[in-house]
Design an enzyme around this catalytic site. Structure first.
Site: not given
Length: 822
Positions: A565-567, A593, A777
């Site tokens: 997810d994200s980074a 994600f 987010h």
């Protein structure tokens, strides 16, 4: 094939079809795995109900409304005058819908219902009701009500009425400027959407957000219209209604400037989501908005673009941010005094907005890191045990430092050293019970060692070779299951600078229980102590170690999924790239994600959403990138610190100077013609950044931040494929496994995901695009705060189960793929 669930969405045109009976029935079928025998459900439900109660809004401003953007439906436009008097009861239930389109030569059509919607209750509730609003009707009624109230107040003689009149004039001016700009954007939506079926882009998100703000403003104007006559208005209602209307008017004025800028970007982007060449005056306008307009989105309007269940949580988050700043690196006595006055940031939204805007603008990345690592503190983790289920195996251990040899391929241990003079943040505490080596976010790690965590619903054959100790078992068990054919590798997010696998256990442990497969989460070293490429080296080394030591993890080596997810999604993609480059086995599927695929400077429209985002604000994004890239603004003395006790007095002169610059932004600006767009080979003087440009930038952002931005712009590192997967070559991307992208529609990274999906489509790579609406987010971590988010996370788990099943089928059908596992 791509799938877009329009969950709790605002529809973008009036051609959407209502879900068929087959779709509704499909939405409720399938196997549901019960984990209630291990799940402490009561605390989770209590927490969810508490947050839901706190986030309740007045009935006529619930966020499950829908309005339709339509420039051609004149019939609905005629209903504008009647909308004001329309009764909201009985409302129409609106079901979540899903749109599918076959765009790649794959068998992904089996997963047309990857994310299934829950069956709607028979009785409408504020959480399920959706009201259809026509685009023309909403703006027409808003203008009509504003004009009617303005005329009324202009005939009154009191100071209160004059203030309302001046405010309504500003509102009318903003609407008059915004509507033609929005019309222009809607005419160009199709250039930036992924496909006619999957309508998502940053431009669309900006227009939807503006529509949501107009709906909230419309509700306030209705209250003013009904309560403005009589003595009670001045005594009881005028102050509250004026403050509310003033906040939303300022937000709409700021959004009008943002939309005006996005209109200028349309042609400069050459119909791409990323504008590579933008004139410097437009860039400076953007930085002015970043510096001054964010404040209007952190007060009464905080989180308005998201579901109502998230808005109160985001408000509390910003109040916590302001309070934490006042206690950051302070003496105990000062911190205690600050905590005693912390409720002011909840009770007084204007103070919270001003404080948070200053923090986002002026704080450094060490503060950002410290704030987000609060969730990794021992006391927070102790509390999380009451809302996170237990799994049988939760083992945290280290691997390395020996090179890993798989066939003829040798993967060396991580060699990238830490930053030479970076200060180490105080360790956030031990990560995970049963850890053999106390570690934490920001603590020093032994070189060439990598931290990983194994989560499993049951003990499986081979795990004893790790070995497993009593402290590694959260649930005592003597049962040993056979090895699993499937394994999920997880890489956590946190902007490359914060959090750990433990902070993501709120969804990882339910995944381990529901999927019934081992999950290995990689705890890579964090920036700024360990900048690029340390995180990539550790993740790739851990990936190779897992392939080499499958049996120790209770895995047969058959099916491998990589999720982040994200980074973490960025690192998942880069690990896949490195596996392709090294000739190592690729994962069978990857799932990303809300992932940033472009870390280099980007003027994409979705990046403009970060100006109003309380979680991923532009200032935090810059600092996370700078920390990860090893860029520091060290040529200036570090005076990022704001003296919170006298912030208003100390910054009045500089803020006043900067606001004069900000007010010079063109309120609307001309709509650019196609002839003004920059050709590929043309370089004009207005695109060259010199000392004069950075001097102007310093006047806007401050000298320290201007220097940081200059270093970011001049660095080529963020645009390399190992930091920005969107820059990877076609040759590499063509070899990608089946890719699942799950972005958020209101997220600053939605354009990254749309563009990455487009590239995969052009290269005929099987992929699956699921656009999640209304959640912010990081929604995977927010299941504890809202029951609707928790329910959606269950649907995500069901999607992963489908992916695992399909990946196993593909692995059986492709026997020629080498496993590279001893």
């Amino acid at each position: 094939m791509t799938t877009t669930p329009i969950s709790n969405s605002i529809r973008m045109d009036n051609k959407e079809e209502s879900p068929s009976k087959a779709e509704i029935s499909n939405a409720t079928d399938g196997r549901s795995r019960s984990i209630t025998d291990r799940f402490p459900i009561a605390p989770l439900v209590a927490a969810g109900r508490l947050m839901s109660f706190l986030s309740k809004q007045s009935y006529n401003v619930t966020a499950k409304r829908k309005f339709t953007l339509s420039a051609e439906n004149n019939e609905k436009s005629k209903q504008a005058a009647s909308v004001r008097n329309r009764s909201l009861s009985p409302p129409k239930i609106s079901f979540s819908t899903m749109r599918n389109s076959t765009t790649t030569p794959s068998n992904l059509d089996r997963f047309s219902n990857t994310i299934r919607t829950s069956e709607a209750p028979t009785t409408p509730t504020p959480d399920t009701v959706g009201l259809d609003f026509n685009f023309d009707s909403v703006y027409a009624e808003l203008r009509e009500l504003a004009d009617t109230n303005c005329k009324y107040f202009s005939e009154q003689k009191t100071d209160v009425c004059k203030r309302f009149e001046r405010l309504l004039i500003q509102l009318l001016h903003s609407i008059d400027l915004s509507v033609p700009l929005i019309r222009y954007l809607t005419d160009n939506f199709h250039h930036f959407d992924y496909s006619p079926e999957v309508r998502a882009s940053g431009y669309r998100s900006l227009v939807v957000a503006h529509g949501q703000a107009c709906l909230r403003t419309l509700d306030i104007l209705r209250q003013v219209d009904t309560k403005r006559v009589g003595l009670l208005f001045n005594l009881m209602y005028s102050s509250r209604l004026f403050q509310d209307l003033e906040s939303w008017t300022k937000a709409l004025l700021a959004m009008q400037r943002i939309i005006a800028l996005s209109v200028k970007m349309v042609d400069y982007s050459e119909k791409k989501v990323d504008a590579d060449h933008v004139p410097l005056d437009i860039e400076l306008d953007y930085f002015k908005m970043v510096a001054f307009d964010s404040e209007y989105f952190f007060g009464r309007t905080c989180g308005f673009q998201f579901a109502p269940s998230m808005q109160k949580m985001l408000t509390l988050l910003l109040a916590g941010l302001a309070t934490f700043y006042e206690t950051y690196n302070r003496s105990i006595s000062y911190a205690a005094a600050s905590l005693a006055t912390a409720p002011k940031y909840i009770l007084f939204p204007e103070q919270r907005a001003k404080k948070c805007a200053a923090i986002f603008r002026d704080s450094d990345y060490l503060f950002c890191k410290s704030f987000w690592n609060i969730v990794d503190h021992d006391y927070v983790k102790m509390g999380s045990r009451y809302i996170v289920p237990n799994v049988t195996v939760s083992k945290y251990f280290q691997i390395g430092p020996e090179p890993i040899e798989i066939g003829s391929i040798i993967i060396p241990p991580p060699t990238a050293s830490s930053g030479d003079d970076e200060p180490n943040e105080r360790a956030a505490g031990n990560i995970g019970a049963g850890s053999d080596n106390p570690t934490g976010s920001g603590s020093e790690q032994p070189r060439q060692l990598v931290n990983i965590k194994l989560l499993s619903n049951e003990i499986r054959e081979g795990m004893s070779e790790l070995p497993l100790k009593k402290a590694d078992l959260e649930i005592a068990s003597t049962k040993i299951l056979p090895m699993s054919d499937q394994l999920l590798i997880h890489i956590h997010g946190g902007g490359f600078i914060a959090t750990s696998s433990t902070t993501h256990e709120i969804y990882l442990k339910p995944w381990a229980l529901g999927l019934e497969v081992p999950i290995v989460s990689i705890d890579y070293s964090l920036a700024p102590e360990y900048p690029y490429p340390r995180a990539i080296e550790e993740c790739f080394y851990a990936y190779a170690w897992i392939l080499k030591n499958a049996n120790k993890l209770g895995w047969t080596g058959k099916t491998l999924l990589l999720a982040g997810d994200s980074a973490g999604g960025n690192l998942v993609t880069i690990v896949t790239i490195k596996a392709i480059e090294a000739g190592l086995r690729k994962p069978d599927s990857i799932i990303c994600f809300y992932t940033p695929f472009l870390l280099g400077y980007s003027m994409s429209p979705s990046r403009l959403m970060a100006i109003m985002d309380p979680l991923l604000n532009t200032g935090f994004l810059w600092r996370c990138l700078a920390a990860y890239a090893g860029i520091k603004a060290d040529d200036e003395p570090p005076h990022d610190e704001l003296e919170s006790a006298s912030i208003n007095d100390q910054n009045d002169s500089s803020i006043g100077k900067r606001r004069k610059i900000a007010h010079s932004i063109s309120s609307s600006g001309p709509i650019p013609s196609k002839s003004d767009s920059l050709s590929n080979n043309e370089i004009r003087p207005e695109y060259i950044r010199g000392d004069t440009y950075y001097t102007q930038l310093g006047d806007i952002m401050g000298s320290r931040q201007a220097l940081l931005l200059r270093k970011l712009r001049e660095s080529t590192l963020p645009n390399t494929p190992h930091m920005s997967p969107l820059r990877a070559s076609d040759e590499i991307l063509r070899q990608f496994p089946t890719t699942y992208l799950v972005p958020c529609a209101r997220d600053p990274f939605i354009d990254d995901n749309i563009e990455f999906a487009r590239r995969l489509r052009d290269l005929k790579v099987p992929h699956h695009l699921t656009v999640v609406d209304e959640w912010p987010h990081g929604f995977l971590d927010f299941g504890f705060a809202a029951t609707d988010v928790a329910q959606y996370n269950i649907e995500i788990r069901n999607m992963l189960l489908k992916i695992l099943q399909q990946s196993s089928i593909n692995a059986d059908n492709v026997a020629s793929v080498p496993s590279h596992i001893d």
